[in-house]
Scaffold this active site. Sequence first.
Site, PDB file in Angstrom:
ATOM      1  N   LYS A 143       0.825  -1.203   0.000  1.00  0.00           N
ATOM      2  CA  LYS A 143       0.000   0.000   0.000  1.00  0.00           C
ATOM      3  C   LYS A 143       0.872   1.272   0.000  1.00  0.00           C
ATOM      4  CE  LYS A 143      -3.822  -2.465   0.483  1.00  0.00           C
ATOM      5  NZ  LYS A 143      -3.674  -3.879   0.058  1.00  0.00           N
TER       6      LYS A 143
HETATM    7  C1  LIG Z   1      -4.967  -4.716   0.904  1.00  0.00           C
HETATM    8  C2  LIG Z   1      -6.423  -4.807   0.772  1.00  0.00           C
HETATM    9  C3  LIG Z   1      -7.243  -5.381   1.764  1.00  0.00           C
HETATM   10  C4  LIG Z   1      -6.729  -6.147   2.938  1.00  0.00           C
HETATM   11  O1  LIG Z   1      -5.818  -5.539   3.712  1.00  0.00           O
HETATM   12  P1  LIG Z   1      -4.786  -6.417   4.560  1.00  0.00           P
HETATM   13  O2  LIG Z   1      -4.074  -5.382   5.358  1.00  0.00           O
HETATM   14  O3  LIG Z   1      -3.912  -7.153   3.593  1.00  0.00           O
HETATM   15  O4  LIG Z   1      -5.584  -7.347   5.422  1.00  0.00           O
HETATM   16  C5  LIG Z   1      -8.607  -5.340   1.597  1.00  0.00           C
HETATM   17  N1  LIG Z   1      -9.179  -4.774   0.528  1.00  0.00           N
HETATM   18  C6  LIG Z   1      -8.438  -4.234  -0.442  1.00  0.00           C
HETATM   19  C7  LIG Z   1      -9.139  -3.601  -1.595  1.00  0.00           C
HETATM   20  C8  LIG Z   1      -7.047  -4.244  -0.369  1.00  0.00           C
HETATM   21  O5  LIG Z   1      -6.331  -3.711  -1.361  1.00  0.00           O
END
Ligand SMILES: *Cc1c(COP(=O)(O)O)cnc(C)c1O
Length: 388
Positions: A189
């Site tokens: 992210k």
């Molecule tokens: C990364 C992501 C998640 C989940 O987040 P985590 O921290 O990996 O549990 C959920 N929804 C979307 C759209 C994502 O990109």
Amino acid sequence: MNAPAFLPFTRPEIDAATIADVGAVLASGWITSGPKVQAFEAKLSEIFGGRPVRAFGNGTATMEVALRLAGIGPGDEVITTAITWVATANVIHAVGARAMLVDVDPVTRNIDLAAVEAAIGPRTKAILPVYLSGLPVDMDRLYAIARRHGLRVIEDAAQAIGSRWVGRELRGAIGQLGDLVSFSFQANKNITCAEGGCLVLNDEVEAERAERLRLQGVKRWGLDGMEVEEPGGKFNLTDINAAIGLGQLPHLDAITARRGDLARLYFEAATRHGLRDLGIELPLPTQAAGAITNWHMFQVVLPADRLAGGRAAVMQALKEAGIGTGVHYPALHLFKFYRELGWREGQLPQAERIGRAILTLPLFPAMDDADPDRVGAALARCCKALLT
Ligand SMILES: *Cc1c(COP(=O)(O)O)cnc(C)c1O
């Protein structure tokens, strides 16, 4: 001449001061949730207009807690998109409710709000939109629908830190607006804790309940008081992870700006190398009537049905050219668990087409200015070679 180093589709960047801070946490004698988590929550709250924020071990746990805060459980339906990371729909089923998957808009690739409204029924309790690649949906329209039907909104803003909405009614950073808003700080992210997440809440009462659901449902007082009124999970963030996030947040504006610059270079490369003429669909150039993206990803949709070997052949050719790519995401209603619930191919045609053909190109702040052109040229070259 040496070939350029392999270009991954993304790469986190942790500066030296952050690495030192993580070392200080490790040496401090307190390595799990503590002062760094509290400081991280306070900084996030500033970004989200002073709203209450609680940090979690990941962005999946945040959404599970958000669903529980909204009172969603067995017998309830939650409307969401078929083009997202599976976590989005999995958590709905994890709390015993049913994910009502709807199709996406072919231009934004986000949940189609007309389809959302059409899917609302007597069991619908909430809408769970996703801001794919960081691009917000029409927030004015989303919240007007929610108001009209008395629904909660749980925003999966996992990819959208730094994105904004400038509408007729609502204006501000994603997280500053709306009902329950969930972010992820997973390694890919724009802001990362390695793993982590946060939930933006409406008031302190909701925030205290989120705190309890984050750690076994335990409520403490005095030196030895403890009670459990409802069971929670083990969803807390550690100070080690919070220290990473704290080191990233001061760079948020620079990260978002750099990503925007690289996206612009991609659009120039797309024109230079004739990507549209090859049938490759680009993302929305800047914004969709008020939606300002953080460029979490730069995604194209390939003319996959006309390419020998489809998307996989393009990915293989790019890999051989030293370029990493990703798939975000296959349409999730076609996974076995969802098919066994009755979802079928043909029900969500845009999601199915995009799920087969979407491709994430490299985009991260430390990329060279020359990289988007190199990627655009390689993409044009291998699509030309594979077009039938
Ligand atoms: C990364 C992501 C998640 C989940 O987040 P985590 O921290 O990996 O549990 C959920 N929804 C979307 C759209 C994502 O990109």
